[in-house]
Design an enzyme around this catalytic site. Structure first.
Site, PDB file in Angstrom:
ATOM      1  N   HIS B  64      27.594  20.862  66.675  1.00 29.14           N
ATOM      2  CA  HIS B  64      28.546  21.753  67.344  1.00 29.14           C
ATOM      3  C   HIS B  64      29.495  22.253  66.261  1.00 29.14           C
ATOM      4  O   HIS B  64      30.259  21.467  65.709  1.00 29.14           O
ATOM      5  CB  HIS B  64      29.297  21.001  68.443  1.00 29.14           C
ATOM      6  CG  HIS B  64      28.395  20.484  69.518  1.00 29.14           C
ATOM      7  ND1 HIS B  64      28.108  21.202  70.648  1.00 29.14           N
ATOM      8  CD2 HIS B  64      27.688  19.330  69.624  1.00 29.14           C
ATOM      9  CE1 HIS B  64      27.273  20.518  71.424  1.00 29.14           C
ATOM     10  NE2 HIS B  64      27.003  19.370  70.819  1.00 29.14           N
ATOM     11  N   LEU B  65      29.397  23.535  65.947  1.00 22.93           N
ATOM     12  CA  LEU B  65      30.249  24.063  64.861  1.00 22.93           C
ATOM     13  C   LEU B  65      31.529  24.711  65.394  1.00 22.93           C
ATOM     14  O   LEU B  65      32.410  25.061  64.621  1.00 22.93           O
ATOM     15  CB  LEU B  65      29.468  25.044  63.982  1.00 22.93           C
ATOM     16  CG  LEU B  65      28.359  24.418  63.122  1.00 22.93           C
ATOM     17  CD1 LEU B  65      27.849  25.418  62.103  1.00 22.93           C
ATOM     18  CD2 LEU B  65      28.806  23.141  62.422  1.00 22.93           C
ATOM     19  N   ASN B  96      27.748  25.930  73.080  1.00 25.76           N
ATOM     20  CA  ASN B  96      28.975  25.768  73.878  1.00 25.76           C
ATOM     21  C   ASN B  96      30.234  26.147  73.110  1.00 25.76           C
ATOM     22  O   ASN B  96      31.180  25.377  72.999  1.00 25.76           O
ATOM     23  CB  ASN B  96      29.073  24.347  74.459  1.00 25.76           C
ATOM     24  CG  ASN B  96      29.144  23.274  73.399  1.00 25.76           C
ATOM     25  OD1 ASN B  96      28.792  23.515  72.250  1.00 25.76           O
ATOM     26  ND2 ASN B  96      29.607  22.100  73.771  1.00 25.76           N
ATOM     27  N   ASP B 313      24.298  15.268  66.558  1.00 24.89           N
ATOM     28  CA  ASP B 313      25.162  15.666  67.674  1.00 24.89           C
ATOM     29  C   ASP B 313      26.619  15.745  67.182  1.00 24.89           C
ATOM     30  O   ASP B 313      27.553  15.313  67.860  1.00 24.89           O
ATOM     31  CB  ASP B 313      25.031  14.719  68.871  1.00 24.89           C
ATOM     32  CG  ASP B 313      25.713  15.282  70.124  1.00 24.89           C
ATOM     33  OD1 ASP B 313      26.137  16.453  70.109  1.00 24.89           O
ATOM     34  OD2 ASP B 313      25.833  14.533  71.121  1.00 24.89           O
TER      35      ASP B 313
HETATM   36 ZN   LIG Z   1      24.501  17.004  74.502  1.00 22.91          ZN
END
Ligand SMILES: [Zn+2]
Lengths: 311, 429
Positions: B64-65, B96, B313
């Site tokens: 997730h950046l 997201n 993750d």
């Molecule tokens: Zn997830």
């Protein structure tokens, strides 16, 4: 006696002998509470912050009375008064409190572990007055103290805790402390109101109240949060009251000297019948009175700890 | 055929147990030979690698950046920097963000940020949303997203509740040849998570997420993949129940692949109860840290190939967001900085084989998602990093490159530190 703990976060921290000495100290303060002038100068000049991020009139008043009877200055910080409603974090609130250099903070909070969170960040004593579903050590201590006053030695007694165990910090702390004191603990609730791993707890677990109550020396009822029906944990209050509400027919199966307890506030007619709440065997009001004595004992020990170290 | 002009020679690196000189020409591996005593580099640049071990660049298919929208937690630049120092030559970033990566312009923005900040840096492969706004109500424009550069589709973080819609999403995505990655969590059972439902959460009074909430959706996905005869990739598998189902599915020939994350190999729910770290929100992650039995199951499943790969993750959060009550802290562990050292340690301890390590971080992700990678054959891309296997470092704000310092490993000493990283023969850090 030298009190070694900085904070009271849970009864897991206390040994049996420490609990017993708390009973002794509470008994001493109980005597003060029966005098015409119920005030001693013990904690004069010291200050207690009552920080209740979750509403609780009873516990807060109990601590407030306890502080005042020891001549400590008490200050309230409720959720609506503090900046919590303006989005301030707990950490910032804690740092603000720290800057006012209180001797002790009594905190009630809706999140499990919150008392640990502030205790890690404060130099003063922290007394957990209930954190989420985790712990309510002062309630467990006053409950055991109340039983101790009735029976003397608690070893070998059997106590039934009845109701919403899953969400109850009162039940969690009582299970731990009563076990330390040699009490056999039974739990009774519908499966939906029991923790998933309750079988690993040091308790006997029942779903049938008539079975659970047989021969017990005390029944401790828990308050049912009425929204459990909406959470999908109960069909409705009527069925709950009929199946798990404590009534005379259950009491007839218990020990003939059975005591009835409730941490309050009670839903009469739901978890307990109104008659039982008021009957001669009910210790509900003793619990309230002993709550003040026990909290005086706790404030005394935790707030004079530093002083003793200096001596 | 004329020999290509060698422009970089890495001297005296340990590669697969022997000391070698690696010759690189035009961004490709030109030759690997035993270290020569007589050495004339000619015009080639020389990188001294004495005492360092060489590994192919790793690929992280799940990060997730946070850019666009949450640049204070992480941005493309800081995320790629953490990746490069973490040993990763490529990362796939989840959708997201804010706005969600469900339109081409968002995908393009991410790719543009990467190019602008660091044209030679780790490759960024965006993952598009499966449904618009991750809402689980309408399909995202996956054709447009694929064209813009999305390499996979996922509703990671917000599982699709509607199984019929999820089926249609899998079908639609398959038209563009892009894998679907599912975050497996029954959304009704998993409400209010962050801790495993079990003895620890029951004692601590925390809302628990049962492992069966994950396994239920793993079962659903396996059945769908079999029924549709389509590939599905399962993200961050955390428990034995899920591993058992995947093993069963693979035996039936279902096209399922799966990842787990390093933290499920090294930590358990016990972290939340240990005296020093009780209620620490650094260990609040979704799916939650599970039991010791689950941890063992993850190691076994990775080793026997039931779980194909590892992914971090990587979920960076700002300090003030995590320093709150457990119940309101966001889920997530910042993983890019620590993934290599923690999993390499498992190889050193004999818990994982080196083959498994290589499959988990290099060959597996490349094959599942269709990326090139370095096997150290002549002609392979010169994507590799050099690390000091003996160097110890303490995980902390000053030693991490990600903006997110949120990890339960804070304060721990890890062994093995990346010293330099090359992509296509170019030194990137
Ligand atoms: Zn997830």
């Amino acid at each position: 006696m030298k009190w070694l703990h900085k904070d009271l976060l849970d009864v897991t921290q206390l040994s049996k002998s420490e609990a017993m000495s708390l009973f002794d100290t509470a008994a001493h303060f109980q005597e003060i509470n029966q005098r015409p002038v119920k005030k001693v100068p013990t904690l004069k000049g010291r200050s207690v912050v009552l920080f209740f991020a979750e509403p609780s009139t009873r516990t807060k008043v109990s601590f407030d009375v306890a502080a005042k009877r020891l001549s400590a200055d008490s200050f309230s910080l409720s959720k609506s008064m503090s900046s919590l409603t303006k989005g301030e974090t707990l950490k910032d609130t804690v740092l603000t409190l720290q800057a006012m250099s209180p001797d002790c903070i009594v905190m009630r909070h809706w999140s499990s572990g919150a008392s640990r969170f502030i205790a890690d960040r404060l130099d003063c004593a922290v007394i957990n007055a209930g954190d989420g579903r985790h712990a309510h050590p002062t309630q467990a201590l006053l409950d055991s103290f109340t039983m101790f006053q009735e029976w003397g030695d608690l070893a070998g007694k059997t106590v039934l805790i009845l109701g919403d165990i899953k969400h109850s910090r009162v039940a969690r702390s009582n299970v731990i402390l009563l076990n330390k004191l040699g009490v056999k603990v039974r739990l009774c609730a519908p499966r939906t109101l029991l923790p998933h791993t309750v079988r690993s707890w040091p308790c006997e677990v029942y779903s049938d109240l008539s079975e659970a109550v047989k021969g017990v020396n005390a029944v401790m009822c828990l308050r049912l949060q009425l929204e459990r029906q909406k959470d999908g944990l109960l069909p409705d209050l009527r069925e709950y009251a009929q199946t798990y509400g404590l009534g005379q027919r259950h009491i007839d199966l218990a020990d003939k000297d059975v005591r009835i307890m409730h941490p309050g506030p009670m839903n009469r007619g739901v978890e307990i019948s109104s008659e039982l709440a008021d009957c001669a065997q009910s210790l509900v009001l003793d619990q309230v009175a002993n709550g003040v004595s026990m909290r005086m004992a706790l404030l005394f020990l935790y707030m004079t700890r530093k002083g003793m170290e200096e001596e | 055929m004329a020999k290509k002009k060698v422009d970089l020679i890495v001297r005296r690196a340990f590669l697969k147990g022997r000391e070698v000189d690696v010759h690189i020409a035009n961004g490709e591996i030109a030759e690997i030979r035993d270290t020569e005593t007589e050495f004339d580099p000619g015009k080639a640049e020389v990188q001294d690698a004495y005492g360092l071990t060489m590994l192919p660049s790793m690929i992280d298919v799940h990060v997730h950046l946070r850019e666009p929208g949450y640049e204070y937690k992480e941005d493309v630049q800081s995320g790629l920097r953490a990746a490069a120092w973490g040993g990763f030559g490529a990362v796939m970033c989840m959708a997201n963000t804010k706005p969600v990566n469900d339109v081409a312009t968002t995908t393009e923005l991410m790719l543009e940020k990467a190019r602008e900040h660091w044209p030679d840096g780790p490759r960024l492969y965006p993952i598009g949303a499966l449904t618009k706004g991750l809402q689980g109500e309408e399909l995202a424009p996956m054709a447009e997203l694929a064209k813009a550069g999305c390499e996979a589709f996922s509703n990671d973080g917000v599982p699709v509740k509607n199984t019929d819609l999820f089926r249609r999403a899998m079908e639609y995505a398959s038209d563009w040849g892009k894998p679907v990655i599912d975050h497996c969590e029954d959304p009704y059972m998993a409400v209010g998570s962050g801790a495993n439902e079990g003895v620890v959460s029951d004692r601590l009074g925390l809302h628990g997420q049962p492992d069966v909430a994950e396994a239920l959706q793993v079962a659903r996905d396996i059945l769908l993949a079999e029924y549709l005869d389509m590939h599905i990739h399962l993200a961050h598998v955390s428990c034995r129940r899920s591993a058992d189902l995947i093993r069963f599915a693979k035996a039936r020939g279902v096209k399922v692949t799966a990842e787990t994350a390093p933290h499920y190999l090294i930590l358990t729910e016990d972290y939340l109860e240990e005296p020093e770290t009780q209620y620490s929100s650094f260990a609040k992650v979704n799916p939650p840290l599970r039991t010791e039995d689950d941890r063992q199951a993850m190691i076994e499943a990775l080793e026997d190939g039931t779980i194909d790969i590892l992914a971090t993750d990587h979920a960076p959060h700002a300090e003030h967001e995590k320093e709150v009550e457990f119940d309101i802290a966001p889920c997530g562990i910042s993983g890019l900085d620590t993934a290599f050292a923690t999993t390499w340690a498992l190889v050193q301890e004999g818990v994982l084989s080196e083959e498994t390590f290589n499959r988990a971080w290099v060959t597996g992700p490349a094959e599942i998602f269709g990326f090139e990678y370095n096997r150290f054959n002549v002609g392979d891309p010169a994507d590799f990093f050099l690390f000091d296997p003996e160097e110890e470092w303490v995980v902390g704000a000053d030693t991490m490159h990600s903006k997110g310092k949120n990890t339960p490993l804070r304060g721990r000493t890890l062994k093995g530190r990346v010293k330099t990283h090359f992509l296509r023969g170019k030194k990137i850090v």
